[in-house]
Design an enzyme around this catalytic site. Structure first.
Site, mmCIF file in Angstrom:
data_model
loop_
_atom_site.group_PDB
_atom_site.id
_atom_site.type_symbol
_atom_site.label_atom_id
_atom_site.label_comp_id
_atom_site.label_asym_id
_atom_site.label_seq_id
_atom_site.Cartn_x
_atom_site.Cartn_y
_atom_site.Cartn_z
ATOM 1 N N LYS A 42 -5.915 -12.888 13.462
ATOM 2 C CA LYS A 42 -5.502 -11.418 12.994
ATOM 3 C C LYS A 42 -6.515 -11.281 11.928
ATOM 4 O O LYS A 42 -6.839 -12.023 11.165
ATOM 5 C CB LYS A 42 -4.222 -11.074 12.818
ATOM 6 C CG LYS A 42 -3.236 -11.989 11.844
ATOM 7 C CD LYS A 42 -1.942 -11.863 11.600
ATOM 8 C CE LYS A 42 -1.240 -12.462 10.605
ATOM 9 N NZ LYS A 42 0.219 -12.130 10.359
ATOM 10 N N ARG A 142 12.374 -9.135 10.425
ATOM 11 C CA ARG A 142 11.314 -8.221 10.777
ATOM 12 C C ARG A 142 11.519 -7.714 12.016
ATOM 13 O O ARG A 142 11.507 -6.475 12.471
ATOM 14 C CB ARG A 142 9.961 -8.736 10.576
ATOM 15 C CG ARG A 142 9.508 -9.098 9.036
ATOM 16 C CD ARG A 142 8.211 -9.298 8.922
ATOM 17 N NE ARG A 142 7.526 -10.589 9.918
ATOM 18 C CZ ARG A 142 6.591 -11.008 9.830
ATOM 19 N NH1 ARG A 142 5.503 -10.639 8.410
ATOM 20 N NH2 ARG A 142 6.120 -11.952 10.415
ATOM 21 N N TYR A 271 -16.067 1.245 -17.331
ATOM 22 C CA TYR A 271 -15.202 2.178 -17.731
ATOM 23 C C TYR A 271 -14.077 1.897 -18.795
ATOM 24 O O TYR A 271 -13.507 0.616 -18.800
ATOM 25 C CB TYR A 271 -14.423 2.683 -16.483
ATOM 26 C CG TYR A 271 -15.450 3.234 -15.505
ATOM 27 C CD1 TYR A 271 -16.022 4.562 -15.637
ATOM 28 C CD2 TYR A 271 -15.609 2.568 -14.135
ATOM 29 C CE1 TYR A 271 -16.881 5.293 -14.884
ATOM 30 C CE2 TYR A 271 -16.517 3.528 -13.388
ATOM 31 C CZ TYR A 271 -17.096 4.512 -13.598
ATOM 32 O OH TYR A 271 -17.637 5.230 -12.863
ATOM 33 N N MET A 318 -16.214 0.230 -8.513
ATOM 34 C CA MET A 318 -16.264 0.294 -6.841
ATOM 35 C C MET A 318 -17.311 -0.597 -6.331
ATOM 36 O O MET A 318 -17.137 -0.997 -5.669
ATOM 37 C CB MET A 318 -16.423 1.714 -6.447
ATOM 38 C CG MET A 318 -16.090 1.920 -5.149
ATOM 39 S SD MET A 318 -16.297 3.640 -4.465
ATOM 40 C CE MET A 318 -14.800 4.242 -5.046
#
Length: 375
Positions: A42, A142, A271, A318
């Site tokens: 997955k 779950r 930053y 980013m």
């Protein structure tokens, strides 16, 4: 140019060692005494590239795979070389899409007869049966049948309805990878008792996740193990729990210096100006950032350049990070963010510890902007 070619225009990439994944799978099966493996692929095979990983595991005889969603299942079906590959979906799926599951031969995890009632109406008459993975909730909380009576009712309902057939019965351990042995034992005992009393043959059972396959193989029925993290070569347990199997890391993360300059004493970077040079020093910029999955919490993490340890300085942005340089380097110099360089190595466990998270989260954060170079 193809989309893959375009990705390589930015000199930042992952490397995926398929032989390491194959070796890890065989080692864990041998350690657990397992005859069969359900490979958990997955989340793009934990960020490693599901197409390449699933096909590599097929080559060593793996025929059952586990994903989380219908989309992942349909995508995986297209990648596997044979239609008879078994694809199990471990997450909750909407019963309204049962027809798709039949079409693509996907096996949903189900824990309620109400889900079966809805799915039967969707499937209709004259269709092949839908294989069901009977989910048993023994303490994860779950999903799944959560009592002896519920397990028996589910099993009998599957046997009695032509729309369904049993594909497997399983539970998921909450504490197989830590020190809570009592909780683990309780889950194991509940599963064994409930499933045996329901009369479900052992050939359908799969209990062992990575933690139990490593540390508890003698305490469970391990004819079939269902593992993810160990395939990719990292320890799924608490840091102080040493893996009894030597696992080979399968992923590496690399970039190249895009710029190099000297930072004068008193000057700051990135930053917030959170890092200020105490003296003149060399720094370099790498084209990777949190949009690639190199998250902000990795600020201050070490990187490797020509076998030397350097560090990320200032805030991660980013698309770029800044690293310290103990000496000037050429633009284009390779930088290792995950992997080995000479005698030094950065493991995914090191990144996770620094970021205060687990390896699973970091690996699945590595984004599609990073080309996967398959080795």
């Amino acid at each position: 140019m193809t989309a893959t070619d375009l990705l390589t225009l930015r000199p930042t990439w992952m490397e995926v060692d398929l032989e390491a994944i194959q070796t890890n799978a065989l080692k864990v099966m041998k350690h657990a005494g397992a005859k069969n493996l359900i490979a958990v692929v997955k989340a793009n095979a934990y960020g490693h590239d599901v197409k390449a990983v699933s096909q590599a595991l097929w080559q060593i005889g793996v025929r059952r795979f586990a994903v989380a969603t219908i989309f992942e299942g349909i995508t995986l079906r297209e990648y596997l070389p044979q239609d008879d590959a078994r694809i199990i979906m471990l997450g909750v799926q909407p019963a309204e899409h049962a027809d798709l599951m039949v079409n693509y031969r996907l096996e949903p995890a189900v824990g309620t007869t109400e889900w079966l009632d809805q799915a039967a109406q969707v499937i209709g008459a004259g269709r092949p049966p839908l294989r069901i993975q009977l989910a048993v909730d023994t303490g994860m909380g779950r999903m799944g049948a959560n009592s002896e009576e519920a397990v028996s009712q589910m099993y009998q309902r599957i046997l009695a309805d032509e729309h369904f057939e049993l594909g497997g019965v399983f539970t998921h351990f909450a504490t197989a990878d830590d020190h809570n042995q009592a909780y683990y034992d309780g889950q194991r005992e509940r599963f064994t008792t409930w499933v045996e009393k329901a009369g479900i043959p052992r050939r359908y059972w799969h209990m062992a996740n990575s933690g139990s396959a490593l540390w508890h193989p003698e305490q469970i029925d391990t004819e079939t193990i269902r593992v993810g993290s160990v395939l990719y070569g990292f320890n799924p347990g608490a840091p102080e729990l040493k893996s009894p199997v030597e696992l080979q890391p399968a992923a590496g993360l690399y970039s190249r210096l895009g710029s190099v300059h000297e930072l004068k004493a008193g000057e700051s970077v990135s930053y917030g100006a959170t890092y200020t040079a105490k003296e003149d020093q060399w720094v370099g910029t790498l084209p990777i950032g949190y949009a690639d999955g190199y998250i902000r919490r990795l600020g201050g993490m070490k990187v490797l350049i020509n076998g030397r340890v350097e560090h990320v300085i200032g805030r991660i942005t980013m698309d770029q990070i800044i690293v310290s340089l103990s000496q000037p380097e050429e633009v284009g110099t390779k930088v290792t963010l995950l992997g080995r360089d000479g005698d030094q190595e950065i493991k995914i466990e090191d990144l996770a510890e620094h970021a205060g998270t687990i390896p699973h989260e970091l690996l699945t954060e590595f984004s599609s902007r990073l080309p996967r170079i398959i080795k």
